[in-house]
Design an enzyme around this catalytic site. Structure first.
Site, PDB file in Angstrom:
ATOM      1  N   HIS A   1      69.128  84.277  36.339  1.00  0.00           N
ATOM      2  CA  HIS A   1      68.303  84.668  35.467  1.00  0.00           C
ATOM      3  C   HIS A   1      67.149  83.708  35.427  1.00  0.00           C
ATOM      4  O   HIS A   1      67.355  82.303  35.743  1.00  0.00           O
ATOM      5  CB  HIS A   1      68.790  85.070  34.138  1.00  0.00           C
ATOM      6  CG  HIS A   1      69.296  84.135  33.387  1.00  0.00           C
ATOM      7  ND1 HIS A   1      70.596  83.540  33.261  1.00  0.00           N
ATOM      8  CD2 HIS A   1      68.553  82.790  32.653  1.00  0.00           C
ATOM      9  CE1 HIS A   1      70.576  82.393  32.782  1.00  0.00           C
ATOM     10  NE2 HIS A   1      69.426  81.898  32.339  1.00  0.00           N
TER      11      HIS A   1
ATOM     12  N   HIS B   1      62.279  78.626  36.125  1.00  0.00           N
ATOM     13  CA  HIS B   1      63.257  78.169  37.210  1.00  0.00           C
ATOM     14  C   HIS B   1      64.408  79.213  36.970  1.00  0.00           C
ATOM     15  O   HIS B   1      64.663  79.722  36.013  1.00  0.00           O
ATOM     16  CB  HIS B   1      63.934  76.706  37.089  1.00  0.00           C
ATOM     17  CG  HIS B   1      64.583  76.466  35.718  1.00  0.00           C
ATOM     18  ND1 HIS B   1      63.846  76.384  34.678  1.00  0.00           N
ATOM     19  CD2 HIS B   1      65.849  76.384  35.346  1.00  0.00           C
ATOM     20  CE1 HIS B   1      64.885  76.240  33.733  1.00  0.00           C
ATOM     21  NE2 HIS B   1      66.048  76.325  34.306  1.00  0.00           N
TER      22      HIS B   1
HETATM   23  O1  3AM Z   1      70.027  78.657  33.097  1.00  0.00           O
HETATM   24  P1  3AM Z   1      68.800  78.184  32.370  1.00  0.00           P
HETATM   25  O2  3AM Z   1      68.723  76.590  32.894  1.00  0.00           O
HETATM   26  O3  3AM Z   1      67.616  79.057  32.468  1.00  0.00           O
HETATM   27  O4  3AM Z   1      70.156  75.868  30.087  1.00  0.00           O
HETATM   28  C1  3AM Z   1      70.333  77.080  29.152  1.00  0.00           C
HETATM   29  C2  3AM Z   1      69.796  78.320  29.951  1.00  0.00           C
HETATM   30  O5  3AM Z   1      68.835  77.908  30.700  1.00  0.00           O
HETATM   31  C3  3AM Z   1      69.338  77.193  28.216  1.00  0.00           C
HETATM   32  O6  3AM Z   1      69.048  78.499  27.838  1.00  0.00           O
HETATM   33  C4  3AM Z   1      69.447  79.055  28.964  1.00  0.00           C
HETATM   34  C5  3AM Z   1      70.686  80.307  28.509  1.00  0.00           C
HETATM   35  O7  3AM Z   1      71.739  79.735  28.109  1.00  0.00           O
HETATM   36  N1  3AM Z   1      69.482  76.151  26.946  1.00  0.00           N
HETATM   37  C6  3AM Z   1      70.849  76.034  26.459  1.00  0.00           C
HETATM   38  N2  3AM Z   1      70.900  75.236  25.500  1.00  0.00           N
HETATM   39  C7  3AM Z   1      69.425  74.807  25.125  1.00  0.00           C
HETATM   40  C8  3AM Z   1      68.807  74.046  24.391  1.00  0.00           C
HETATM   41  N3  3AM Z   1      69.302  73.438  23.354  1.00  0.00           N
HETATM   42  C9  3AM Z   1      68.870  75.297  26.346  1.00  0.00           C
HETATM   43  N4  3AM Z   1      67.363  75.254  26.481  1.00  0.00           N
HETATM   44  C10 3AM Z   1      66.632  74.550  25.356  1.00  0.00           C
HETATM   45  N5  3AM Z   1      67.402  74.045  24.675  1.00  0.00           N
END
Ligand code: 3AM
Length: 180
Positions: A36, A119
């Site tokens: 996603h 991304h």
């Molecule tokens: O898969 P992506 O990189 O798009 O990394 C986590 C994931 O992003 C991000 O939220 C998305 C869905 O889980 N994520 C998890 N914890 C996070 C945090 N504390 C976060 N992004 C920012 N801050």
């Protein structure tokens, strides 16, 4: 609940990313069913606030737009954390992100001021990968620097609940917001 907003990817895009991912020499691949593009990570929130955010997002108005994924890159160049597919510069995507920030703010949720770096995460890496693994990862990324997928139309985004498990997160779609 732990929630985030994301753009879903068409099956063909998922299949191509999955093929590219299958050549990955090192790291923990993300399950293709979980691919996603995150628009906003909302974190752990009370049900009432999520409900409020949901209503606010239902009122958000934005047009559908074209999105093109291109190139692989890594977050954390010396200590790689994430391998991702990049996104070609996209004003409509930036504008949607801004509107979402506004809608969340109106509901009382202030996102962190981190820059939005769109991304699609393809893999994650544990700390301390060896020098040899890093070399292999770098050449894999280099080989895929110039790939470009056919653009696709983004006609909705979704609200997901993410539940953390030992083997990774499980994402459950709670709602869809059409772009019209
Ligand atoms: O898969 P992506 O990189 O798009 O990394 C986590 C994931 O992003 C991000 O939220 C998305 C869905 O889980 N994520 C998890 N914890 C996070 C945090 N504390 C976060 N992004 C920012 N801050």
């Amino acid at each position: 609940m732990r929630v985030f907003l994301a753009i879903d990817l068409p099956e063909q895009v998922v299949d191509t990313l999955s093929t590219i991912q299958s050549f990955l020499p090192v790291g923990r691949p993300v399950d293709a069913l979980n691919f996603h593009l995150t628009l906003a990570f909302l974190g752990e929130q009370h049900d009432e606030l999520v409900e409020e955010i949901h209503h606010s997002l239902q009122l958000l108005s934005a047009r559908p737009f074209e999105l093109e994924l291109a190139g692989l890159d890594i977050f954390g160049s010396n200590e790689p954390k994430i391998l991702y597919a990049g996104v070609t510069k996209n004003e409509a995507l930036a504008s949607l992100h801004k509107k979402i920030r506004g809608a969340l703010h109106a509901s009382g949720l202030q996102l962190s001021r981190e820059r939005f770096h769109p991304h699609v995460t393809l893999a994650r890496f544990k700390r301390g990968i060896s020098h040899k693994e890093l070399e292999r990862l770098r050449s894999y990324v280099f080989e895929h620097l110039n790939f470009k997928l056919d653009a696709f139309t983004v006609s909705h985004f979704s609200l997901y609940r993410s539940t953390l498990h030992r083997d990774g997160a499980i994402h459950e779609k709670l709602s869809r917001y059409p772009l019209i």
